[in-house]
Design a protein around this motif. Structure first.
Motif, short mmCIF file in Angstrom:
data_model
loop_
_atom_site.label_atom_id
_atom_site.label_comp_id
_atom_site.label_asym_id
_atom_site.label_seq_id
_atom_site.Cartn_x
_atom_site.Cartn_y
_atom_site.Cartn_z
N ARG A 188 0.81 -1.22 0.00
CA ARG A 188 0.00 0.00 0.00
C ARG A 188 0.84 1.26 0.00
N ALA A 189 2.15 1.13 0.18
CA ALA A 189 3.04 2.29 0.13
C ALA A 189 3.49 2.60 -1.29
N THR A 190 3.22 1.71 -2.23
CA THR A 190 3.65 1.91 -3.61
C THR A 190 2.66 2.79 -4.36
N VAL A 191 3.10 3.29 -5.52
CA VAL A 191 2.24 4.07 -6.41
C VAL A 191 2.19 3.35 -7.76
N PRO A 192 1.22 3.70 -8.61
CA PRO A 192 1.03 2.95 -9.86
C PRO A 192 2.28 2.82 -10.73
N GLN A 193 3.13 3.84 -10.77
CA GLN A 193 4.30 3.77 -11.65
C GLN A 193 5.45 2.93 -11.09
N ASP A 194 5.33 2.45 -9.86
CA ASP A 194 6.32 1.54 -9.30
C ASP A 194 6.14 0.15 -9.92
N ARG A 209 10.00 16.66 -10.55
CA ARG A 209 9.34 15.71 -11.43
C ARG A 209 9.55 14.28 -10.95
N LEU A 210 10.77 13.98 -10.47
CA LEU A 210 11.03 12.64 -9.94
C LEU A 210 10.10 12.33 -8.77
N ALA A 211 9.93 13.30 -7.87
CA ALA A 211 9.08 13.08 -6.69
C ALA A 211 7.63 12.87 -7.07
N ALA A 212 7.18 13.56 -8.14
CA ALA A 212 5.77 13.48 -8.53
C ALA A 212 5.47 12.34 -9.49
N GLU A 213 6.38 12.08 -10.42
CA GLU A 213 6.11 11.12 -11.49
C GLU A 213 7.08 9.95 -11.54
N GLY A 214 8.16 10.04 -10.79
CA GLY A 214 9.20 9.02 -10.88
C GLY A 214 8.73 7.66 -10.40
N GLY A 215 9.32 6.65 -10.97
CA GLY A 215 9.00 5.28 -10.58
C GLY A 215 10.16 4.65 -9.84
N ALA A 216 9.85 3.71 -8.98
CA ALA A 216 10.87 2.94 -8.27
C ALA A 216 10.54 1.46 -8.42
N VAL A 217 11.49 0.64 -8.07
CA VAL A 217 11.34 -0.81 -8.17
C VAL A 217 11.52 -1.40 -6.78
N MET A 218 10.74 -2.44 -6.46
CA MET A 218 10.90 -3.11 -5.18
C MET A 218 11.08 -4.60 -5.41
N ALA A 219 12.10 -5.15 -4.77
CA ALA A 219 12.40 -6.58 -4.88
C ALA A 219 12.13 -7.24 -3.54
N TYR A 220 11.22 -8.19 -3.52
CA TYR A 220 10.91 -8.94 -2.31
C TYR A 220 11.76 -10.21 -2.26
N PHE A 221 12.23 -10.54 -1.07
CA PHE A 221 12.93 -11.81 -0.88
C PHE A 221 12.89 -12.15 0.61
N GLY A 222 13.25 -13.39 0.93
CA GLY A 222 13.21 -13.84 2.32
C GLY A 222 14.60 -13.98 2.90
N LEU A 273 10.96 4.14 -0.69
CA LEU A 273 10.58 4.35 -2.08
C LEU A 273 10.82 5.80 -2.50
N GLU A 274 10.61 6.72 -1.58
CA GLU A 274 10.88 8.13 -1.85
C GLU A 274 12.37 8.34 -2.13
N CYS A 275 13.22 7.70 -1.34
CA CYS A 275 14.66 7.78 -1.57
C CYS A 275 15.01 7.25 -2.95
N ALA A 276 14.45 6.10 -3.29
CA ALA A 276 14.76 5.48 -4.58
C ALA A 276 14.26 6.34 -5.74
N ARG A 277 13.04 6.85 -5.63
CA ARG A 277 12.45 7.62 -6.73
C ARG A 277 13.21 8.92 -7.00
N THR A 278 13.73 9.54 -5.96
CA THR A 278 14.35 10.86 -6.10
C THR A 278 15.85 10.80 -6.32
N GLY A 279 16.34 9.65 -6.78
CA GLY A 279 17.73 9.55 -7.17
C GLY A 279 18.73 9.32 -6.07
N GLN A 280 18.27 8.92 -4.88
CA GLN A 280 19.18 8.71 -3.76
C GLN A 280 19.70 7.28 -3.69
#
Length: 404
Positions: free
Chosen positions: A103-109, A182-195, A271-278
């Protein structure tokens, strides 16, 4: 002393030597928790920015998602036991980690799951019944990854972490030149799940090396459920998983994976860190797998009932229910959720039982994008083999035998 007790003792001694003699520091990172096990909401100024808009109605939505996830899990297990699924991978106990992060993700992720992220799939709009296709053995996927931003399940342990970093590197190039706004508003990030078990695979190490080197916009989300099938986490690692990120040069956070509010907050931050180039971030969500690793597993062979009972009071759904009730949510809400999940389960079962079984010949068309001589040879052999049954009569004898 048993061999198992000796090994555990040896590992603990080794850990103390590393901590005190070599580093002299406490390897335990801060543990983020915003909902205590009794349901009390804690105020933490460090995370207030990421929780101020999470009101009671939002938390009720989280509870609905978690209830649907747990009911799906129960139905999946039941269907497998009844022979309707080839396999099922339970997630009971990990609902908060999955719903809070999803629920923390956005559609472009874009998200890369393992084979256990049924709750995350719900948050991304995957139709619940579609999740059963692959476990029924009639599909290689079951849903459209493009429209949901949720990749198909990966059965090869840890392979999805490499896929995620590669995808994130592509996202990074697509967004090259975008300013911070623009990155903060429209940027996408990727999330990898693992155990925690997958964390011992070389693929995870390699993916983190590439992510750090390229500053890829990827969040590594580890659900540390304490067990890699039958191996406890303390045997897999000398230090908490969260500490590993420092070796690659990117930040990490350790969160109570049974606290949906805390998971939601730290995932929004990451995700905010990832989207904004950090660059990349690692999240270690400490939770517990309450059931079997898969329906082919028997956890009573390697862990005690006392251990399982120790986690009962930390159950993520019970924790959120306590908070909601204390905040004034009445019995009508919980009764309505129960009715919703009952209806969902009935529809799920009916849909899954009605899935058509594709002809085996279709499998040969899904190996390569273009015709391949070896596949065509194997298809011809299969057709010849099948044709051998065409002459059989209804009583099991061949036409030649009948003539005699």
């Amino acid at each position: 002393m048993s061999n198992w007790e000796y090994r555990r003792g040896a590992r603990n001694v080794s850990r103390r030597v590393v901590d005190t003699e070599l580093t002299g520091t406490d390897t335990q990172a801060p543990f983020i928790q915003l909902l205590s096990p009794d349901g009390t909401r804690r105020q933490d100024p460090a995370w207030e920015r990421y929780t101020r808009d999470v009101d009671l109605e939002t938390l009720r939505g989280f509870y609905r998602d978690m209830a649907a996830t747990r009911r799906l899990d129960d139905e999946g297990t039941a269907l497998q036991r009844q022979g309707q699924l080839v396999l099922w991978v339970p997630l009971k106990g990990q609902e908060a980690a999955q719903i809070g992060s999803g629920r923390a993700t956005v559609p472009q992720d874009y998200l890369f799951p393992t084979y256990r992220e049924h709750g995350v799939a719900i948050t991304r709009g995957v139709q619940i019944a579609e999740m059963l296709r692959v476990f029924r053995g009639i599909s290689h996927g079951g849903w459209d990854p493009t429209s949901t931003g949720f990749h198909n399940y990966t059965m090869v342990l840890a392979a999805q972490t490499l896929h995620a970093v590669g995808y994130a590197m592509g996202v990074q190039r697509d967004q090259k030149g975008w300013d911070q706004e623009r990155l903060a508003a429209e940027g996408g990030a990727v999330m990898a799940y693992f155990g925690d078990g997958a964390s011992s695979e070389g693929d995870v190490h390699e993916s983190m090396v590439f992510a750090a080197s390229t500053q890829a916009p990827v969040v590594f989300f580890c659900q540390n459920n304490q067990w890699a099938i039958s191996v406890p986490f303390e045997v897999q690692s000398r230090v908490p998983l969260v500490n590993r990120a420092a070796g690659y040069g990117f930040p990490a956070v350790r969160v109570d994976g049974n606290d949906v509010l805390a998971v939601h907050a730290v995932t929004r931050w990451a995700l905010e860190c990832a989207r904004t180039g950090q660059g990349p971030v690692l999240i270690e969500a400490v939770t517990y797998r309450r059931g079997a690793h898969t329906t082919a597993d028997d956890p009573t062979k390697y862990r005690s009932r006392n251990e399982e009972e120790d986690w009962d009071e930390r159950d993520p759904m019970l924790r959120l229910e306590r908070h909601l009730r204390a905040a004034g949510t009445g019995e009508d809400f919980f009764a309505a959720v129960k009715e919703e999940t009952d209806q969902m389960a009935a529809e799920l079962r009916a849909t899954a039982m009605a899935f058509p079984t594709p002809a085996l010949e279709e499998s040969f068309a899904n190996v390569y994008a273009a015709p391949h001589p070896l596949v065509e040879e194997e298809l011809a052999f299969y057709r010849e083999y099948q044709a051998g049954f065409a002459d059989a009569s209804t009583d099991g004898t061949t036409e030649q035998e009948d003539a005699k």
